[in-house]
Scaffold this motif. Structure first.
Motif, PDB file in Angstrom:
ATOM      1  N   LEU A   1     -39.165  79.217  75.313  1.00  0.00           N
ATOM      2  CA  LEU A   1     -39.248  79.585  73.902  1.00  0.00           C
ATOM      3  C   LEU A   1     -38.124  80.534  73.519  1.00  0.00           C
ATOM      4  N   VAL A   2     -37.246  80.086  72.624  1.00  0.00           N
ATOM      5  CA  VAL A   2     -36.305  80.972  71.940  1.00  0.00           C
ATOM      6  C   VAL A   2     -37.003  81.337  70.636  1.00  0.00           C
ATOM      7  N   CYS A   3     -37.472  82.575  70.547  1.00  0.00           N
ATOM      8  CA  CYS A   3     -38.583  82.871  69.642  1.00  0.00           C
ATOM      9  C   CYS A   3     -38.235  82.914  68.162  1.00  0.00           C
ATOM     10  N   GLY A   4     -36.969  83.209  67.810  1.00  0.00           N
ATOM     11  CA  GLY A   4     -36.572  83.199  66.417  1.00  0.00           C
ATOM     12  C   GLY A   4     -36.581  84.569  65.766  1.00  0.00           C
ATOM     13  N   ALA A   5     -35.951  84.631  64.615  1.00  0.00           N
ATOM     14  CA  ALA A   5     -35.879  85.840  63.788  1.00  0.00           C
ATOM     15  C   ALA A   5     -35.411  85.431  62.401  1.00  0.00           C
ATOM     16  N   VAL A   6     -35.595  86.327  61.446  1.00  0.00           N
ATOM     17  CA  VAL A   6     -35.192  86.065  60.061  1.00  0.00           C
ATOM     18  C   VAL A   6     -34.274  87.200  59.607  1.00  0.00           C
ATOM     19  N   PRO A   7     -33.037  86.909  59.214  1.00  0.00           N
ATOM     20  CA  PRO A   7     -32.145  87.979  58.760  1.00  0.00           C
ATOM     21  C   PRO A   7     -32.783  88.783  57.623  1.00  0.00           C
ATOM     22  N   GLY A   8     -32.812  90.090  57.779  1.00  0.00           N
ATOM     23  CA  GLY A   8     -33.352  90.958  56.746  1.00  0.00           C
ATOM     24  C   GLY A   8     -34.832  91.229  56.870  1.00  0.00           C
TER      25      GLY A   8
ATOM     26  N   VAL B   1     -49.150  72.573  80.102  1.00  0.00           N
ATOM     27  CA  VAL B   1     -47.751  72.988  79.954  1.00  0.00           C
ATOM     28  C   VAL B   1     -47.701  74.499  79.747  1.00  0.00           C
ATOM     29  N   LYS B   2     -46.932  75.200  80.554  1.00  0.00           N
ATOM     30  CA  LYS B   2     -46.761  76.630  80.386  1.00  0.00           C
ATOM     31  C   LYS B   2     -45.677  76.929  79.350  1.00  0.00           C
ATOM     32  N   LEU B   3     -45.743  78.134  78.789  1.00  0.00           N
ATOM     33  CA  LEU B   3     -44.767  78.594  77.803  1.00  0.00           C
ATOM     34  C   LEU B   3     -44.078  79.844  78.347  1.00  0.00           C
ATOM     35  N   ALA B   4     -42.747  79.881  78.209  1.00  0.00           N
ATOM     36  CA  ALA B   4     -41.989  81.025  78.706  1.00  0.00           C
ATOM     37  C   ALA B   4     -41.199  81.659  77.569  1.00  0.00           C
ATOM     38  N   ILE B   5     -41.541  82.899  77.241  1.00  0.00           N
ATOM     39  CA  ILE B   5     -40.803  83.662  76.229  1.00  0.00           C
ATOM     40  C   ILE B   5     -39.478  84.109  76.850  1.00  0.00           C
ATOM     41  N   GLU B   6     -38.374  83.753  76.217  1.00  0.00           N
ATOM     42  CA  GLU B   6     -37.063  84.146  76.735  1.00  0.00           C
ATOM     43  C   GLU B   6     -36.478  85.262  75.875  1.00  0.00           C
ATOM     44  N   PRO B   7     -36.439  86.500  76.389  1.00  0.00           N
ATOM     45  CA  PRO B   7     -35.755  87.549  75.627  1.00  0.00           C
ATOM     46  C   PRO B   7     -34.282  87.203  75.486  1.00  0.00           C
ATOM     47  N   LEU B   8     -33.739  87.400  74.290  1.00  0.00           N
ATOM     48  CA  LEU B   8     -32.322  87.165  74.033  1.00  0.00           C
ATOM     49  C   LEU B   8     -31.596  88.483  73.823  1.00  0.00           C
ATOM     50  N   HIS B   9     -30.327  88.485  74.164  1.00  0.00           N
ATOM     51  CA  HIS B   9     -29.484  89.670  74.008  1.00  0.00           C
ATOM     52  C   HIS B   9     -29.596  90.206  72.577  1.00  0.00           C
ATOM     53  N   PRO B  10     -29.545  91.531  72.397  1.00  0.00           N
ATOM     54  CA  PRO B  10     -29.685  92.104  71.048  1.00  0.00           C
ATOM     55  C   PRO B  10     -28.682  91.587  70.023  1.00  0.00           C
ATOM     56  N   MET B  11     -27.562  91.027  70.470  1.00  0.00           N
ATOM     57  CA  MET B  11     -26.606  90.503  69.491  1.00  0.00           C
ATOM     58  C   MET B  11     -27.180  89.305  68.724  1.00  0.00           C
ATOM     59  N   TYR B  12     -28.285  88.758  69.212  1.00  0.00           N
ATOM     60  CA  TYR B  12     -28.939  87.635  68.532  1.00  0.00           C
ATOM     61  C   TYR B  12     -30.174  88.054  67.737  1.00  0.00           C
ATOM     62  N   ALA B  13     -30.394  89.354  67.591  1.00  0.00           N
ATOM     63  CA  ALA B  13     -31.624  89.822  66.951  1.00  0.00           C
ATOM     64  C   ALA B  13     -31.681  89.499  65.469  1.00  0.00           C
ATOM     65  N   ASP B  14     -30.549  89.181  64.858  1.00  0.00           N
ATOM     66  CA  ASP B  14     -30.557  88.915  63.415  1.00  0.00           C
ATOM     67  C   ASP B  14     -31.221  87.588  63.071  1.00  0.00           C
TER      68      ASP B  14
ATOM     69  N   ARG C   1     -31.718  84.718  65.798  1.00  0.00           N
ATOM     70  CA  ARG C   1     -32.099  83.830  66.892  1.00  0.00           C
ATOM     71  C   ARG C   1     -33.333  84.297  67.655  1.00  0.00           C
ATOM     72  N   SER C   2     -33.483  85.613  67.802  1.00  0.00           N
ATOM     73  CA  SER C   2     -34.694  86.092  68.471  1.00  0.00           C
ATOM     74  C   SER C   2     -34.919  87.566  68.222  1.00  0.00           C
ATOM     75  N   ALA C   3     -36.127  87.885  67.797  1.00  0.00           N
ATOM     76  CA  ALA C   3     -36.547  89.274  67.638  1.00  0.00           C
ATOM     77  C   ALA C   3     -37.083  89.840  68.945  1.00  0.00           C
TER      78      ALA C   3
END
Length: 277
Positions: free
Chosen positions: A104-111, A137-150, A152-154
């Motif tokens: 799971l690439v969890c997502g984020a919303v700018p603003g 089916v298992k689910l794996a949360i993938e933390p993403l680098h902070p540069m993607y916090a806007d 791609r992922s919170a």
């Protein structure tokens, strides 16, 4: 060149060799001793899923996971529901090809406040969890680098991923995917990996490298050994938890996609061997 021997626990993502079709991956990966494959959903477009499952087995490859689900946050309830429906589709796809895990690439919303996005991520996972459990089916949360916090992922640290698992009641089917590219910088990394091992949440381990300078925030990852990440040390921390899963090579690189993909796979095999053999 001599025939490749099997490299224990070496998995390659189809996105790593993006120019190759899934059919080409099934031919080329085993030639280099690759024994696992993580299939990206776009590689399945227009394919018969049962045929992909059969062809992968015939190629001698284990399907390690399906990538990717997630992208739960949105500013409207309708858009959030659309994301949930897409994740339910991913679960169906994973079950059809025999993938035991969805990353799971969890997502984020700018603003939108990151705290709100994390709440929506937690709610989204909760909404699809019964279907995942039913499908096995298992689910794996993938933390993403902070540069993607806007956008791609919170979820940017393992601590935040653990907090979501806690909020969901810590079901065994929800865990964490550790990608060195995203978490190598975290001063809490070792203790958070230890915690993932203690809680049974360490579901996947991805490797690549961080180039200096990085010229593209998304598509300039390095092959292992090309950058500054202490990959073997992090890998040893993962191994110390008792993790015995695949080491998955996941590389986004315009530079490497532009090269001969057979030669690139040779380099992956050799860099993997330098790390682990």
């Amino acid at each position: 060149m001599p025939a490749a021997s099997s490299h224990r626990r070496l998995c390659v993502h189809t996105i790593t060799t993006k120019p190759l079709s899934i059919e080409e991956c099934l031919v080329e990966f085993p030639k280099r001793g690759v024994s696992g494959i993580t299939i990206w959903r776009q590689a399945l477009e227009g394919r018969d899923l049962s045929a992909v499952a059969r062809q992968t087995r015939e190629a001698g490859l284990d399907i390690v996971s399906l990538s990717r689900g997630g992208f739960f946050p949105a500013t409207s309830a309708a858009a959030r529901q659309t994301a949930i429906e897409d994740n339910l589709k991913a679960i169906d796809q994973a079950q059809a090809i025999g993938a035991p895990l969805i990353v799971l690439v969890c997502g984020a919303v700018p603003g939108q406040p990151l705290t709100e996005s994390r709440k929506q991520i937690t709610d989204g996972i909760a909404a699809v969890l019964p279907a995942a459990e039913k499908a096995g089916v298992k689910l794996a949360i993938e933390p993403l680098h902070p540069m993607y916090a806007d956008d791609r992922s919170a979820v940017n640290t393992m601590r935040q991923a653990h907090e979501i698992c806690d909020a969901l009641g810590s079901p065994a089917s929800v865990g964490i995917a550790v990608d060195v590219y995203h978490v190598w910088w975290d001063p809490e990394l070792k203790s958070q990996i230890d915690l993932a091992g203690q809680t049974g949440r360490l579901h996947a381990f991805h490797i690549c490298d961080w180039r200096t300078p990085t010229i593209d925030l998304l598509n300039d990852r390095g092959l292992m050994g090309e950058g500054c990440i202490n990959i073997r040390e992090i890998s040893d921390w993962v191994e110390a938890t008792g993790f015995t899963g695949y080491r998955e090579v996941e590389i986004f690189s315009n530079r490497l996609w532009a090269t001969d993909q057979g030669e690139f796979l040779d380099r992956i095999r050799d860099s993997y061997a330098a790390l682990y053999e």
